[in-house]
Motif scaffolding. Structure first.
Motif, PDB file in Angstrom:
ATOM      1  N   LEU A  15      53.299  63.760  61.623  1.00 35.09           N
ATOM      2  CA  LEU A  15      53.468  63.962  63.065  1.00 35.09           C
ATOM      3  C   LEU A  15      52.308  64.717  63.717  1.00 35.09           C
ATOM      4  CD1 LEU A  15      55.042  63.861  65.713  1.00 35.09           C
ATOM      5  CD2 LEU A  15      56.396  65.802  64.911  1.00 35.09           C
ATOM      6  N   VAL A  16      51.924  65.881  63.141  1.00 37.81           N
ATOM      7  CA  VAL A  16      50.915  66.713  63.797  1.00 37.81           C
ATOM      8  C   VAL A  16      49.558  66.002  63.805  1.00 37.81           C
ATOM      9  CG1 VAL A  16      49.638  68.886  63.597  1.00 37.81           C
ATOM     10  CG2 VAL A  16      52.145  68.886  63.457  1.00 37.81           C
ATOM     11  N   LYS A  17      49.219  65.364  62.677  1.00 36.42           N
ATOM     12  CA  LYS A  17      47.949  64.627  62.617  1.00 36.42           C
ATOM     13  C   LYS A  17      47.956  63.489  63.642  1.00 36.42           C
ATOM     14  CE  LYS A  17      45.287  61.535  59.624  1.00 36.42           C
ATOM     15  NZ  LYS A  17      45.517  60.324  60.370  1.00 36.42           N
ATOM     16  N   LEU A  18      49.093  62.793  63.735  1.00 34.34           N
ATOM     17  CA  LEU A  18      49.219  61.677  64.679  1.00 34.34           C
ATOM     18  C   LEU A  18      49.038  62.165  66.117  1.00 34.34           C
ATOM     19  CD1 LEU A  18      49.983  58.660  65.067  1.00 34.34           C
ATOM     20  CD2 LEU A  18      52.358  59.397  65.221  1.00 34.34           C
ATOM     21  N   MET A  19      49.646  63.305  66.439  1.00 31.64           N
ATOM     22  CA  MET A  19      49.522  63.847  67.807  1.00 31.64           C
ATOM     23  C   MET A  19      48.064  64.164  68.108  1.00 31.64           C
ATOM     24  SD  MET A  19      52.954  66.189  68.131  1.00 31.64           S
ATOM     25  CE  MET A  19      53.029  66.345  69.918  1.00 31.64           C
ATOM     26  N   ARG A  20      47.366  64.726  67.124  1.00 32.92           N
ATOM     27  CA  ARG A  20      45.937  65.042  67.341  1.00 32.92           C
ATOM     28  C   ARG A  20      45.157  63.748  67.552  1.00 32.92           C
ATOM     29  NH1 ARG A  20      46.315  69.460  63.336  1.00 32.92           N
ATOM     30  NH2 ARG A  20      46.572  71.333  64.637  1.00 32.92           N
ATOM     31  N   ASP A  21      45.439  62.752  66.667  1.00 36.60           N
ATOM     32  CA  ASP A  21      44.736  61.457  66.774  1.00 36.60           C
ATOM     33  C   ASP A  21      44.938  60.842  68.158  1.00 36.60           C
ATOM     34  OD1 ASP A  21      43.973  61.675  64.156  1.00 36.60           O
ATOM     35  OD2 ASP A  21      45.227  60.032  63.397  1.00 36.60           O
ATOM     36  N   LEU A  22      46.164  60.976  68.682  1.00 33.32           N
ATOM     37  CA  LEU A  22      46.496  60.334  69.959  1.00 33.32           C
ATOM     38  C   LEU A  22      46.113  61.195  71.167  1.00 33.32           C
ATOM     39  CD1 LEU A  22      50.038  58.880  69.063  1.00 33.32           C
ATOM     40  CD2 LEU A  22      47.908  57.592  69.351  1.00 33.32           C
ATOM     41  N   GLY A  23      45.504  62.359  70.869  1.00 28.53           N
ATOM     42  CA  GLY A  23      45.040  63.234  71.952  1.00 28.53           C
ATOM     43  C   GLY A  23      46.172  63.987  72.620  1.00 28.53           C
ATOM     44  N   ARG A  24      47.302  64.116  71.914  1.00 30.39           N
ATOM     45  CA  ARG A  24      48.419  64.884  72.484  1.00 30.39           C
ATOM     46  C   ARG A  24      48.379  66.307  71.934  1.00 30.39           C
ATOM     47  NH1 ARG A  24      52.186  60.410  72.938  1.00 30.39           N
ATOM     48  NH2 ARG A  24      50.827  58.755  73.662  1.00 30.39           N
ATOM     49  N   GLU A  25      48.909  67.227  72.702  1.00 28.31           N
ATOM     50  CA  GLU A  25      48.950  68.613  72.249  1.00 28.31           C
ATOM     51  C   GLU A  25      49.964  68.710  71.098  1.00 28.31           C
ATOM     52  OE1 GLU A  25      49.483  71.436  75.502  1.00 28.31           O
ATOM     53  OE2 GLU A  25      50.584  72.708  74.075  1.00 28.31           O
ATOM     54  N   PRO A  26      49.507  69.120  69.873  1.00 30.67           N
ATOM     55  CA  PRO A  26      50.421  69.146  68.730  1.00 30.67           C
ATOM     56  C   PRO A  26      51.349  70.347  68.763  1.00 30.67           C
ATOM     57  CG  PRO A  26      48.239  69.805  68.045  1.00 30.67           C
ATOM     58  CD  PRO A  26      48.155  69.541  69.521  1.00 30.67           C
ATOM     59  N   SER A  27      52.273  70.336  69.711  1.00 29.48           N
ATOM     60  CA  SER A  27      53.185  71.458  69.911  1.00 29.48           C
ATOM     61  C   SER A  27      54.449  70.920  70.558  1.00 29.48           C
ATOM     62  CB  SER A  27      52.550  72.462  70.868  1.00 29.48           C
ATOM     63  OG  SER A  27      52.481  71.853  72.153  1.00 29.48           O
ATOM     64  N   ASN A  28      55.424  71.802  70.780  1.00 30.09           N
ATOM     65  CA  ASN A  28      56.650  71.373  71.448  1.00 30.09           C
ATOM     66  C   ASN A  28      56.392  70.898  72.881  1.00 30.09           C
ATOM     67  OD1 ASN A  28      58.774  71.349  69.634  1.00 30.09           O
ATOM     68  ND2 ASN A  28      58.931  73.588  69.657  1.00 30.09           N
ATOM     69  N   ARG A  29      55.327  71.390  73.498  1.00 28.44           N
ATOM     70  CA  ARG A  29      54.967  70.874  74.826  1.00 28.44           C
ATOM     71  C   ARG A  29      54.640  69.391  74.751  1.00 28.44           C
ATOM     72  NH1 ARG A  29      52.221  74.212  79.267  1.00 28.44           N
ATOM     73  NH2 ARG A  29      50.779  72.515  79.647  1.00 28.44           N
ATOM     74  N   GLY A  30      53.888  69.038  73.707  1.00 31.00           N
ATOM     75  CA  GLY A  30      53.531  67.628  73.508  1.00 31.00           C
ATOM     76  C   GLY A  30      54.758  66.782  73.202  1.00 31.00           C
ATOM     77  N   ILE A  31      55.660  67.302  72.358  1.00 34.51           N
ATOM     78  CA  ILE A  31      56.879  66.563  71.993  1.00 34.51           C
ATOM     79  C   ILE A  31      57.762  66.379  73.236  1.00 34.51           C
ATOM     80  CG2 ILE A  31      59.011  66.591  70.603  1.00 34.51           C
ATOM     81  CD1 ILE A  31      56.653  66.369  68.771  1.00 34.51           C
ATOM     82  N   ALA A  32      57.861  67.455  74.040  1.00 29.73           N
ATOM     83  CA  ALA A  32      58.740  67.412  75.222  1.00 29.73           C
ATOM     84  C   ALA A  32      58.324  66.294  76.179  1.00 29.73           C
ATOM     85  CB  ALA A  32      58.735  68.756  75.927  1.00 29.73           C
ATOM     86  N   ALA A  33      57.031  65.963  76.188  1.00 29.58           N
ATOM     87  CA  ALA A  33      56.544  64.932  77.114  1.00 29.58           C
ATOM     88  C   ALA A  33      57.282  63.602  76.898  1.00 29.58           C
ATOM     89  CB  ALA A  33      55.042  64.747  76.937  1.00 29.58           C
ATOM     90  N   THR A  34      57.652  63.299  75.654  1.00 29.81           N
ATOM     91  CA  THR A  34      58.388  62.052  75.367  1.00 29.81           C
ATOM     92  C   THR A  34      59.752  62.066  76.046  1.00 29.81           C
ATOM     93  OG1 THR A  34      57.308  61.795  73.230  1.00 29.81           O
ATOM     94  CG2 THR A  34      59.400  60.651  73.485  1.00 29.81           C
ATOM     95  N   TYR A  35      60.337  63.238  76.170  1.00 31.42           N
ATOM     96  CA  TYR A  35      61.729  63.329  76.636  1.00 31.42           C
ATOM     97  C   TYR A  35      61.875  63.709  78.111  1.00 31.42           C
ATOM     98  CZ  TYR A  35      62.722  62.882  71.718  1.00 31.42           C
ATOM     99  OH  TYR A  35      62.793  62.402  70.433  1.00 31.42           O
TER     100      TYR A  35
END
Ligand code: FO1
Length: 319
Positions: free
Chosen positions: A237-257
């Motif tokens: 998950l964290v590597k994928l978020m970095r690859d996709l340019g998303r912030e690898p944190s709960n802020r980044g996860i919250a964006a989906t929801y």
């Protein structure tokens, strides 16, 4: 209380197990991602459906989180001897039996929903187990080394190639099943399991009708973050978020929801970010112990989410 769990992967299966321990069988529906489904040796393999099935049936290999406990690989050994393509996918003998049955019933004209129902009954799983779609809706991975099928990237290449984008070629064409639609429409509570939002939840949101139904339902919608102390327990998950340019944190996860869920549950270890997360996401952020290594802890989390839903009122909504 009628509860729907929206699941994929090992985190999804554990959340389903927790809910199954406290919600009555006919009131629990587990809707599962089929974006990881792929053909191997002529057979349709549905890893997320099977992981939930084996987990709820109590036969899952607990160390790996997928496959059947104590399974052997005599069939796979032959396939490897023959250099059969796709033999890097670790399919055990008992698991292969299930894939043979499913592929045979699909070839007879049964839907994936119908076959999944036959399988869960035979395995003694009593809640509803529902693929999100009966249509193929594969997730493809655009990487530095070219476009790969999901399992080529995840298993064969160990999720190592950097991901440029995730592609959903059947987006908007694959349809939500009637049973999944009915389950969500009549639910009191919908739980997005602590699954990978990009690999497990997003592919389900690409299914035609899914976002619309979720936006119309009366149910309280709770999303559980898969991050604990800012890290994923398992998976890329964290590597994928970095690859996709998303912030690898709960802020980044919250964006989906955002705009999709009402409540966002984060782990106790990440509680320092609660206020800023609530402000930036507009979600009602709650803190619970979200680590669910076993049935007991999963059940405890499920209980706390259900308790939350019994007192929760939508902001600005009628009491
Ligand atoms: N994951 C692996 O890391 N290696 C495997 O060889 C593998 C085989 C496999 C076979 C059946 C199955 O249901 C799951 C399997 N998984 C394997 C897990 C699977 O790739 C992932 O759980 C999901 O697709 C991601 O959620």
């Amino acid at each position: 209380m009628r509860v729907v769990a929206i699941c994929g992967g090992v985190g999804g299966a554990r959340m389903a197990l927790g809910l199954a321990g406290i919600v009555s069988d006919d009131e629990l529906s587990v809707i599962v991602n089929v974006g990881d489904d792929e053909r191997f040796h002529g057979l349709l393999v549905c890893p997320d459906l099977d992981t939930v099935l084996y987990t709820l049936a109590g036969v899952v290999d607990r160390a790996r989180g997928w496959g059947v406990s104590g399974d052997e690989t005599r069939a796979l050994d032959v396939l490897r001897k023959m250099a059969a393509p796709g033999s890097w996918m670790m399919l055990g003998d008992a698991d292969l039996g299930l894939h043979i049955f499913r592929s045979w019933r699909l070839a007879q004209g049964a839907t994936l929903t119908a076959v999944t129902d036959e399988l869960r009954r035979a395995f003694g799983v009593r809640c509803n187990l529902l693929p999100v779609s009966d249509d193929p809706c594969p997730t493809e991975v655009e990487t530095d080394t070219g476009r790969l099928s999901f399992q080529e990237w995840f298993v064969r290449d160990r999720a190592e190639p950097a991901v440029r984008a995730l592609r959903f070629p059947a987006s908007g064409r694959a349809r939500l099943t009637d049973r999944a639609r009915e389950a969500m429409s009549s639910a009191d509570l919908i739980v997005f399991a602590p699954s990978n939002p990009y690999l497990s939840i997003e592919p389900m949101l690409q299914v035609a009708g899914m976002r619309e139904v979720l936006s119309e339902v009366e149910a309280m919608k709770v999303a559980v973050s898969p991050l604990i102390a800012g890290r994923a327990i398992k998976g890329p998950l964290v590597k994928l978020m970095r690859d996709l340019g998303r912030e690898p944190s709960n802020r980044g996860i919250a964006a989906t929801y955002m705009g999709l869920a009402d409540v966002f549950v984060i782990d106790e270890s990440d509680s320092s970010s609660t206020a800023s997360l609530a402000r930036s996401s507009g979600l009602d952020v709650r803190v619970l112990p979200t680590l669910i290594p076993d049935a007991e802890r999963a059940q405890s989390l499920a209980r706390q989410i259900i308790d939350l839903s019994s007192t929760w009122r939508r902001r600005g909504g009628t009491p």
